[in-house]
Design an enzyme around this catalytic site. Sequence first.
Site, PDB file in Angstrom:
ATOM      1  N   GLY A  48      40.971   0.728 -30.927  1.00  0.00           N
ATOM      2  CA  GLY A  48      40.315  -0.022 -32.007  1.00  0.00           C
ATOM      3  C   GLY A  48      39.153  -0.821 -31.441  1.00  0.00           C
ATOM      4  O   GLY A  48      39.073  -2.044 -31.601  1.00  0.00           O
ATOM      5  N   SER A  50      35.664  -0.514 -31.772  1.00  0.00           N
ATOM      6  CA  SER A  50      34.282  -0.373 -32.251  1.00  0.00           C
ATOM      7  C   SER A  50      33.738  -1.556 -33.035  1.00  0.00           C
ATOM      8  O   SER A  50      32.514  -1.680 -33.189  1.00  0.00           O
ATOM      9  CB  SER A  50      34.175   0.889 -33.110  1.00  0.00           C
ATOM     10  OG  SER A  50      35.189   0.887 -34.092  1.00  0.00           O
ATOM     11  N   GLU A  76      35.492   6.435 -36.228  1.00  0.00           N
ATOM     12  CA  GLU A  76      34.216   6.174 -36.873  1.00  0.00           C
ATOM     13  C   GLU A  76      33.558   7.483 -37.314  1.00  0.00           C
ATOM     14  O   GLU A  76      33.923   8.554 -36.839  1.00  0.00           O
ATOM     15  CB  GLU A  76      33.291   5.411 -35.908  1.00  0.00           C
ATOM     16  CG  GLU A  76      33.851   4.065 -35.439  1.00  0.00           C
ATOM     17  CD  GLU A  76      33.973   3.031 -36.554  1.00  0.00           C
ATOM     18  OE1 GLU A  76      33.394   3.238 -37.634  1.00  0.00           O
ATOM     19  OE2 GLU A  76      34.676   2.015 -36.348  1.00  0.00           O
ATOM     20  N   ASP A 112      41.698   9.606 -34.602  1.00  0.00           N
ATOM     21  CA  ASP A 112      42.744   8.803 -35.216  1.00  0.00           C
ATOM     22  C   ASP A 112      43.742   8.341 -34.142  1.00  0.00           C
ATOM     23  O   ASP A 112      44.445   9.166 -33.542  1.00  0.00           O
ATOM     24  CB  ASP A 112      43.432   9.683 -36.266  1.00  0.00           C
ATOM     25  CG  ASP A 112      44.524   8.951 -37.010  1.00  0.00           C
ATOM     26  OD1 ASP A 112      44.750   7.763 -36.728  1.00  0.00           O
ATOM     27  OD2 ASP A 112      45.168   9.585 -37.877  1.00  0.00           O
ATOM     28  N   ALA A 113      43.804   7.044 -33.931  1.00  0.00           N
ATOM     29  CA  ALA A 113      44.689   6.496 -32.885  1.00  0.00           C
ATOM     30  C   ALA A 113      46.144   6.893 -33.107  1.00  0.00           C
ATOM     31  O   ALA A 113      46.927   6.949 -32.164  1.00  0.00           O
ATOM     32  CB  ALA A 113      44.588   4.971 -32.874  1.00  0.00           C
ATOM     33  N   ALA A 142      43.012  -1.954 -37.110  1.00  0.00           N
ATOM     34  CA  ALA A 142      43.259  -2.410 -38.483  1.00  0.00           C
ATOM     35  C   ALA A 142      42.940  -1.211 -39.365  1.00  0.00           C
ATOM     36  O   ALA A 142      41.787  -0.804 -39.463  1.00  0.00           O
ATOM     37  CB  ALA A 142      42.363  -3.591 -38.833  1.00  0.00           C
ATOM     38  N   TYR A 227      47.927 -12.556 -36.843  1.00  0.00           N
ATOM     39  CA  TYR A 227      47.373 -13.680 -37.601  1.00  0.00           C
ATOM     40  C   TYR A 227      48.522 -14.390 -38.307  1.00  0.00           C
ATOM     41  O   TYR A 227      49.482 -13.751 -38.746  1.00  0.00           O
ATOM     42  CB  TYR A 227      46.343 -13.180 -38.623  1.00  0.00           C
ATOM     43  CG  TYR A 227      45.696 -14.311 -39.405  1.00  0.00           C
ATOM     44  CD1 TYR A 227      44.883 -15.244 -38.764  1.00  0.00           C
ATOM     45  CD2 TYR A 227      45.935 -14.471 -40.766  1.00  0.00           C
ATOM     46  CE1 TYR A 227      44.316 -16.301 -39.463  1.00  0.00           C
ATOM     47  CE2 TYR A 227      45.361 -15.523 -41.476  1.00  0.00           C
ATOM     48  CZ  TYR A 227      44.556 -16.432 -40.813  1.00  0.00           C
ATOM     49  OH  TYR A 227      43.996 -17.487 -41.503  1.00  0.00           O
ATOM     50  N   TYR A 237      49.359 -13.553 -47.321  1.00  0.00           N
ATOM     51  CA  TYR A 237      49.252 -13.020 -45.956  1.00  0.00           C
ATOM     52  C   TYR A 237      50.608 -13.037 -45.230  1.00  0.00           C
ATOM     53  O   TYR A 237      51.283 -12.037 -45.117  1.00  0.00           O
ATOM     54  CB  TYR A 237      48.167 -13.742 -45.126  1.00  0.00           C
ATOM     55  CG  TYR A 237      47.821 -12.912 -43.914  1.00  0.00           C
ATOM     56  CD1 TYR A 237      46.736 -12.036 -43.918  1.00  0.00           C
ATOM     57  CD2 TYR A 237      48.652 -12.915 -42.780  1.00  0.00           C
ATOM     58  CE1 TYR A 237      46.488 -11.205 -42.838  1.00  0.00           C
ATOM     59  CE2 TYR A 237      48.403 -12.092 -41.700  1.00  0.00           C
ATOM     60  CZ  TYR A 237      47.320 -11.251 -41.733  1.00  0.00           C
ATOM     61  OH  TYR A 237      47.066 -10.419 -40.665  1.00  0.00           O
ATOM     62  N   THR A 277      35.622  -9.734 -40.743  1.00  0.00           N
ATOM     63  CA  THR A 277      35.352  -8.442 -40.124  1.00  0.00           C
ATOM     64  C   THR A 277      35.442  -7.421 -41.259  1.00  0.00           C
ATOM     65  O   THR A 277      35.747  -7.786 -42.398  1.00  0.00           O
ATOM     66  CB  THR A 277      36.415  -8.115 -39.052  1.00  0.00           C
ATOM     67  OG1 THR A 277      37.690  -8.064 -39.690  1.00  0.00           O
ATOM     68  CG2 THR A 277      36.441  -9.134 -37.935  1.00  0.00           C
TER      69      THR A 277
HETATM   70  P1  NAD Z   1      38.016  -4.409 -37.642  1.00  0.00           P
HETATM   71  O1  NAD Z   1      38.032  -3.703 -38.963  1.00  0.00           O
HETATM   72  O2  NAD Z   1      36.751  -5.094 -37.250  1.00  0.00           O
HETATM   73  O3  NAD Z   1      38.385  -3.382 -36.465  1.00  0.00           O
HETATM   74  C1  NAD Z   1      39.341  -2.389 -36.613  1.00  0.00           C
HETATM   75  C2  NAD Z   1      39.208  -1.365 -35.516  1.00  0.00           C
HETATM   76  O4  NAD Z   1      40.244  -0.393 -35.719  1.00  0.00           O
HETATM   77  C3  NAD Z   1      37.887  -0.572 -35.496  1.00  0.00           C
HETATM   78  O5  NAD Z   1      37.480  -0.380 -34.168  1.00  0.00           O
HETATM   79  C4  NAD Z   1      38.257   0.785 -36.102  1.00  0.00           C
HETATM   80  O6  NAD Z   1      37.480   1.885 -35.630  1.00  0.00           O
HETATM   81  C5  NAD Z   1      39.691   0.911 -35.593  1.00  0.00           C
HETATM   82  N1  NAD Z   1      40.500   1.823 -36.379  1.00  0.00           N
HETATM   83  C6  NAD Z   1      40.828   1.766 -37.702  1.00  0.00           C
HETATM   84  N2  NAD Z   1      41.628   2.808 -38.009  1.00  0.00           N
HETATM   85  C7  NAD Z   1      41.790   3.520 -36.870  1.00  0.00           C
HETATM   86  C8  NAD Z   1      42.498   4.712 -36.547  1.00  0.00           C
HETATM   87  N3  NAD Z   1      43.211   5.366 -37.453  1.00  0.00           N
HETATM   88  N4  NAD Z   1      42.395   5.166 -35.280  1.00  0.00           N
HETATM   89  C9  NAD Z   1      41.658   4.522 -34.328  1.00  0.00           C
HETATM   90  N5  NAD Z   1      41.010   3.381 -34.571  1.00  0.00           N
HETATM   91  C10 NAD Z   1      41.082   2.905 -35.835  1.00  0.00           C
HETATM   92  O7  NAD Z   1      39.263  -5.390 -37.669  1.00  0.00           O
HETATM   93  P2  NAD Z   1      39.637  -6.756 -36.945  1.00  0.00           P
HETATM   94  O8  NAD Z   1      39.576  -7.836 -37.969  1.00  0.00           O
HETATM   95  O9  NAD Z   1      38.898  -6.926 -35.663  1.00  0.00           O
HETATM   96  O10 NAD Z   1      41.186  -6.507 -36.655  1.00  0.00           O
HETATM   97  C11 NAD Z   1      41.701  -6.102 -35.406  1.00  0.00           C
HETATM   98  C12 NAD Z   1      43.070  -6.732 -35.207  1.00  0.00           C
HETATM   99  O11 NAD Z   1      42.934  -8.151 -35.176  1.00  0.00           O
HETATM  100  C13 NAD Z   1      44.061  -6.412 -36.350  1.00  0.00           C
HETATM  101  O12 NAD Z   1      45.338  -6.260 -35.824  1.00  0.00           O
HETATM  102  C14 NAD Z   1      44.002  -7.684 -37.189  1.00  0.00           C
HETATM  103  O13 NAD Z   1      45.163  -7.890 -37.957  1.00  0.00           O
HETATM  104  C15 NAD Z   1      43.853  -8.721 -36.092  1.00  0.00           C
HETATM  105  N6  NAD Z   1      43.352 -10.036 -36.543  1.00  0.00           N
HETATM  106  C16 NAD Z   1      42.249 -10.130 -37.321  1.00  0.00           C
HETATM  107  C17 NAD Z   1      41.835 -11.387 -37.768  1.00  0.00           C
HETATM  108  C18 NAD Z   1      40.624 -11.549 -38.676  1.00  0.00           C
HETATM  109  O14 NAD Z   1      40.533 -12.561 -39.355  1.00  0.00           O
HETATM  110  N7  NAD Z   1      39.688 -10.621 -38.662  1.00  0.00           N
HETATM  111  C19 NAD Z   1      42.535 -12.534 -37.363  1.00  0.00           C
HETATM  112  C20 NAD Z   1      43.630 -12.407 -36.526  1.00  0.00           C
HETATM  113  C21 NAD Z   1      44.045 -11.133 -36.115  1.00  0.00           C
END
Ligand code: NAD
Length: 397
Positions: A48, A50, A76, A112-113, A142, A227, A237, A277
């Site tokens: 994840g 990108s 992506e 797909d991860a 995510a 979170y 949430y 994000t």
């Molecule tokens: P984001 O949408 O910016 O990033 C998600 C990443 O997951 C991307 O790189 C995307 O390419 C990758 N992805 C999605 N589906 C995929 C798949 N099937 N295979 C491979 N890669 C895949 O999201 P984010 O907000 O940075 O979230 C990342 C983590 O951080 C999550 O676990 C989220 O719950 C956690 N988090 C986010 C926040 C927030 O407020 N944004 C706060 C705390 C924790």
Amino acid sequence: MIVQPKIRGFICTTAHPLGCAKNVQAQIDYVRSQKPIPGGPRKVLIVGASTGYGLSSRVVAAFGGSNAATIGVVFEREAEFKRTATAGWYNTVAFEQKAKDAGLYAKTVNGDAFASETKQKVRELIRQDWQGQVDLVIYSVAAPRRQHPQTGVVSKSVLKPIGASYTGKSIDLSTDKLETVTLPAASPDEINQTIAVMGGEDWQMWIDELEKNKMLAPGVSAVAYSYIGPQLTKAIYRSGTIGKAKNHLEKTAQDIDAQLKKLGGKALISVNRALITQSSSAIPFIPLYYIVLNKIMKEKNIDESCIQQMYRLFAGYLYGNQSSMDGNGFIRLDNLELREDVQRDVYAAWDKLQDSNLYSLTDLQAYHDDFLKLFGFGFPDINYDEDVDIDLKFPSA
Ligand code: NAD
């Protein structure tokens, strides 16, 4: 092609390659302006990688002082005819290029991860290029859906309350007007599907795959992001479907921690702050909370971006001497968000919110600007009326 933003609901369907490269460069510049992190990681797998927290983790790993080699897994879309690639694609192109320019190893698997083929591709890359040693695994996926690699069953994650419907104040970001939204309670099946997508099963599968193939270095760390959030967002949430998935992820951390102990390693949960994000902007009610919160954190001079949070994680906790975890053993990067004075001010502002004071009581204008920036738009020194090459490939491809 001339590329302009096209916003549909909570997503922008176009992305600008030059703006995305600027975002990545700004993150690198930030990290380079900080103290180098002593004893940082050497070989890092980021699942994840990108956008959001995963991209920032990759930047800190590579540019934070230890010059880590990174393999990123991303999901992506590349450019096709007159359709731009996704922002995460362009971010990855830019990251790989900047890493290459700095003499660093950076390769990316776009797939797909959750799929076994993707894990196999990563395994082959590690075997071929790294002779089998990963010392940090970051899990930052995510996703809205997951197909189970063994059963083929497709699960979809939903963002709903549990037990009873929830009605609350929200914002329609296409009109900048407040609205009252009701979300129905999730069914047991929806809860289970959300756990299947956003819980810890796939993280565990990645670790098992790497361990089985002897690809984890002694002392390896595995980190996933969670979170918690305040009372204000609890129904939707932490007590909702996504909260159940995070409970599962956190429980998985304990299992992985026990597993990695044999290698002198550990698994950690980092609880990060709320940030906008691509994924979090899709969570109902969260954007309104976020714009109130961010205004207050900015006023108190304690707001942090993804890259600032991730630098703090690496420099303070993963490779630093900050060892204070909470009672559950979690790293709490959300400590400033949840500070008592911050939440008190959030509540006070929340009660007063009206359409007429949205711009003064919240960070709404900056939200719109920052949201566009996620897709590479709104930089004053980029001419968006000028042709730009949209068909970029990963330099490592
Ligand atoms: P984001 O949408 O910016 O990033 C998600 C990443 O997951 C991307 O790189 C995307 O390419 C990758 N992805 C999605 N589906 C995929 C798949 N099937 N295979 C491979 N890669 C895949 O999201 P984010 O907000 O940075 O979230 C990342 C983590 O951080 C999550 O676990 C989220 O719950 C956690 N988090 C986010 C926040 C927030 O407020 N944004 C706060 C705390 C924790």
